[in-house]
Design a protein around this motif. Sequence first.
Motif, mmCIF file in Angstrom:
data_model
loop_
_atom_site.group_PDB
_atom_site.id
_atom_site.type_symbol
_atom_site.label_atom_id
_atom_site.label_comp_id
_atom_site.label_asym_id
_atom_site.label_seq_id
_atom_site.Cartn_x
_atom_site.Cartn_y
_atom_site.Cartn_z
ATOM 1 N N SER A 13 -3.611 -15.951 -10.884
ATOM 2 C CA SER A 13 -2.434 -16.703 -11.330
ATOM 3 C C SER A 13 -1.411 -15.735 -11.884
ATOM 4 O O SER A 13 -1.754 -14.716 -12.484
ATOM 5 N N TYR A 14 -0.144 -16.065 -11.661
ATOM 6 C CA TYR A 14 0.960 -15.336 -12.283
ATOM 7 C C TYR A 14 1.625 -16.318 -13.232
ATOM 8 O O TYR A 14 2.313 -17.228 -12.760
ATOM 9 N N GLY A 15 1.391 -16.177 -14.515
ATOM 10 C CA GLY A 15 1.932 -17.148 -15.463
ATOM 11 C C GLY A 15 1.423 -18.533 -15.087
ATOM 12 O O GLY A 15 0.220 -18.751 -14.962
ATOM 13 N N GLY A 37 0.397 -18.713 6.891
ATOM 14 C CA GLY A 37 0.698 -19.749 5.900
ATOM 15 C C GLY A 37 2.165 -19.630 5.528
ATOM 16 O O GLY A 37 2.776 -18.583 5.733
ATOM 17 N N PRO A 38 2.724 -20.698 4.957
ATOM 18 C CA PRO A 38 4.158 -20.669 4.641
ATOM 19 C C PRO A 38 4.479 -19.717 3.489
ATOM 20 O O PRO A 38 3.564 -19.180 2.851
ATOM 21 N N ASN A 39 5.751 -19.506 3.214
ATOM 22 C CA ASN A 39 6.163 -18.662 2.087
ATOM 23 C C ASN A 39 5.491 -19.158 0.810
ATOM 24 O O ASN A 39 5.453 -20.351 0.545
ATOM 25 N N GLY A 40 4.941 -18.198 0.061
ATOM 26 C CA GLY A 40 4.331 -18.539 -1.222
ATOM 27 C C GLY A 40 2.904 -19.046 -1.108
ATOM 28 O O GLY A 40 2.297 -19.460 -2.111
ATOM 29 N N ALA A 41 2.307 -19.019 0.106
ATOM 30 C CA ALA A 41 0.943 -19.548 0.282
ATOM 31 C C ALA A 41 -0.117 -18.676 -0.379
ATOM 32 O O ALA A 41 -1.234 -19.130 -0.637
ATOM 33 N N GLY A 42 0.224 -17.388 -0.613
ATOM 34 C CA GLY A 42 -0.747 -16.503 -1.259
ATOM 35 C C GLY A 42 -1.247 -15.371 -0.380
ATOM 36 O O GLY A 42 -2.179 -14.647 -0.748
ATOM 37 N N THR A 44 0.166 -12.377 0.620
ATOM 38 C CA THR A 44 0.300 -11.031 0.050
ATOM 39 C C THR A 44 -0.570 -10.887 -1.196
ATOM 40 O O THR A 44 -1.154 -9.813 -1.429
ATOM 41 N N THR A 45 -0.686 -11.945 -1.966
ATOM 42 C CA THR A 45 -1.550 -11.870 -3.156
ATOM 43 C C THR A 45 -2.986 -11.550 -2.740
ATOM 44 O O THR A 45 -3.653 -10.716 -3.373
ATOM 45 N N LEU A 46 -3.451 -12.168 -1.657
ATOM 46 C CA LEU A 46 -4.815 -11.885 -1.198
ATOM 47 C C LEU A 46 -4.936 -10.416 -0.785
ATOM 48 O O LEU A 46 -5.896 -9.727 -1.168
ATOM 49 N N ALA A 53 -4.063 -3.533 -5.585
ATOM 50 C CA ALA A 53 -2.703 -3.440 -6.130
ATOM 51 C C ALA A 53 -2.536 -4.417 -7.296
ATOM 52 O O ALA A 53 -1.736 -4.183 -8.197
ATOM 53 N N GLN A 54 -3.299 -5.520 -7.254
ATOM 54 C CA GLN A 54 -3.327 -6.490 -8.358
ATOM 55 C C GLN A 54 -4.780 -6.760 -8.716
ATOM 56 O O GLN A 54 -5.623 -6.869 -7.828
ATOM 57 N N PRO A 55 -5.082 -6.876 -10.009
ATOM 58 C CA PRO A 55 -6.449 -7.239 -10.373
ATOM 59 C C PRO A 55 -6.689 -8.739 -10.162
ATOM 60 O O PRO A 55 -5.784 -9.540 -10.402
ATOM 61 N N PHE A 84 2.626 -2.453 3.556
ATOM 62 C CA PHE A 84 3.272 -3.384 2.639
ATOM 63 C C PHE A 84 4.343 -4.193 3.364
ATOM 64 O O PHE A 84 4.944 -3.738 4.343
ATOM 65 N N GLN A 85 4.587 -5.378 2.803
ATOM 66 C CA GLN A 85 5.625 -6.259 3.338
ATOM 67 C C GLN A 85 6.981 -5.521 3.345
ATOM 68 O O GLN A 85 7.735 -5.609 4.289
ATOM 69 N N HIS A 86 7.254 -4.795 2.265
ATOM 70 C CA HIS A 86 8.442 -3.942 2.197
ATOM 71 C C HIS A 86 7.906 -2.508 2.200
ATOM 72 O O HIS A 86 7.206 -2.132 1.254
ATOM 73 N N ASP A 177 0.374 -6.081 6.241
ATOM 74 C CA ASP A 177 1.167 -7.173 5.676
ATOM 75 C C ASP A 177 2.527 -7.218 6.375
ATOM 76 O O ASP A 177 3.392 -6.393 6.109
ATOM 77 N N GLU A 178 2.677 -8.160 7.269
ATOM 78 C CA GLU A 178 3.906 -8.370 8.054
ATOM 79 C C GLU A 178 4.391 -7.094 8.760
ATOM 80 O O GLU A 178 5.540 -6.671 8.587
ATOM 81 N N PRO A 179 3.529 -6.475 9.568
ATOM 82 C CA PRO A 179 3.914 -5.218 10.225
ATOM 83 C C PRO A 179 4.999 -5.392 11.285
ATOM 84 O O PRO A 179 5.654 -4.427 11.653
HETATM 85 N N1 LIG Z 1 4.117 -10.375 -9.061
HETATM 86 C C1 LIG Z 1 4.305 -11.701 -9.115
HETATM 87 N N2 LIG Z 1 4.759 -12.287 -10.239
HETATM 88 C C2 LIG Z 1 4.925 -13.619 -10.309
HETATM 89 N N3 LIG Z 1 4.665 -14.475 -9.300
HETATM 90 C C3 LIG Z 1 4.219 -13.945 -8.149
HETATM 91 C C4 LIG Z 1 4.011 -12.537 -8.006
HETATM 92 N N4 LIG Z 1 3.547 -12.305 -6.745
HETATM 93 C C5 LIG Z 1 3.474 -13.514 -6.151
HETATM 94 N N5 LIG Z 1 3.881 -14.493 -6.977
HETATM 95 C C6 LIG Z 1 3.904 -15.933 -6.680
HETATM 96 O O1 LIG Z 1 2.621 -16.268 -6.174
HETATM 97 C C7 LIG Z 1 2.744 -17.179 -5.084
HETATM 98 C C8 LIG Z 1 2.117 -16.571 -3.844
HETATM 99 O O2 LIG Z 1 2.965 -15.483 -3.437
HETATM 100 P P1 LIG Z 1 2.620 -14.531 -2.211
HETATM 101 O O3 LIG Z 1 3.659 -13.482 -2.174
HETATM 102 O O4 LIG Z 1 1.208 -14.114 -2.311
HETATM 103 O O5 LIG Z 1 2.784 -15.533 -0.989
HETATM 104 P P2 LIG Z 1 2.952 -15.189 0.557
HETATM 105 O O6 LIG Z 1 2.124 -16.192 1.286
HETATM 106 O O7 LIG Z 1 2.664 -13.773 0.812
HETATM 107 O O8 LIG Z 1 4.488 -15.507 0.780
HETATM 108 P P3 LIG Z 1 5.545 -14.821 1.783
HETATM 109 O O9 LIG Z 1 5.197 -15.295 3.154
HETATM 110 O O10 LIG Z 1 6.865 -15.361 1.326
HETATM 111 O O11 LIG Z 1 5.437 -13.341 1.626
HETATM 112 C C9 LIG Z 1 4.233 -17.501 -4.947
HETATM 113 O O12 LIG Z 1 4.506 -18.676 -5.668
HETATM 114 C C10 LIG Z 1 4.905 -16.290 -5.585
HETATM 115 O O13 LIG Z 1 6.168 -16.621 -6.119
#
Ligand SMILES: Nc1ncnc2c1ncn2[C@@H]1O[C@H](COP(=O)(O)OP(=O)(O)OP(=O)(O)O)[C@@H](O)[C@H]1O
Length: 259
Positions: A13-15, A37-42, A44-46, A53-55, A84-86, A177-179
């Motif tokens: 979780s982020y906040g 998955g759509p934007n924000g699905a998680g 990149t977090t995975l 890169a993230q714990p 990386f995505q960027h 990640d999005e190559p």
């Molecule tokens: N460093 C961060 N700080 C706060 N919130 C974050 C952070 N990284 C990701 N999030 C939030 O976590 C959720 C998942 O984000 P993530 O980037 O993993 O999604 P994604 O599927 O890769 O999206 P996209 O396709 O847009 O790259 C989103 O709501 C995003 O705003």
Amino acid sequence: MTVLLEGEGLGKSYGGVRALDGVSLRLSAGEVLGLIGPNGAGKTTLVDLLDGAQPADRGSLSIRGRKLTGPPSRRARAGLARTFQHPHLALDLTVRENVLLGAAAPKLAGIGGLVAGLVAGAFRPSGARFDATLHRVADALELGDLRRRCGDLTLGEQRLVEVARALAQEPSVLLLDEPFAGADSGGIAAISAAIRAVRAQGCGIILVDHNVDIVASLVDRIMLLRSGTVVFDGDPAECLASPEMQDVYFGTGGENVVA
Ligand SMILES: Nc1ncnc2c1ncn2[C@@H]1O[C@H](COP(=O)(O)OP(=O)(O)OP(=O)(O)O)[C@@H](O)[C@H]1O
């Protein structure tokens, strides 16, 4: 098939945003797993949790049956490489130098590895082994003039260099990640061919991309994420035709906010 990478109950979780909520995955040698998955699905977090890169807040990870923990440098030594995505390139360095950084990365992990590498002279940029790796990946990705400064390249060219740098690590698990974002048709073809080549050598690959058609053409399996959870995991064609896919992309969507 040999299982390379395993994750159990991964959560982050982020906040107030639950970015990932109990995701488990398994990647075998020579398998390409698409993560969509759509934007924000998680997605990149995975990837961030896999490469350190993230714990993670919750869950566990292993590579070849051994616990996978610590920062990205330690995970690189365990056989993990990512893009990386960027793109994260050293923009003042040349293409050649950026790719060589990838070849050196697993050895640079940890003081012991660094000292051993220095003693063995392994980091000489002109070392024959590094040169062979450099030219192999540069040819595979058609990088062109290796003396160009990365800051002078287009985004598409930078992506190719980043993929080349990851390949130069000779990883057993490759996280992309999005190559394809920003790559032209030649770049897409070169990256696709590189994915097929390392897959044939037994590398396990996780491919994140929004271009579902390209993903489906390259992968053995698709994991569809929505609001931090896996809603489909299986055959690519079945995924594309599934009600989950319809719902995620054309339905009401979901909010990944912690209740
Ligand atoms: N460093 C961060 N700080 C706060 N919130 C974050 C952070 N990284 C990701 N999030 C939030 O976590 C959720 C998942 O984000 P993530 O980037 O993993 O999604 P994604 O599927 O890769 O999206 P996209 O396709 O847009 O790259 C989103 O709501 C995003 O705003």
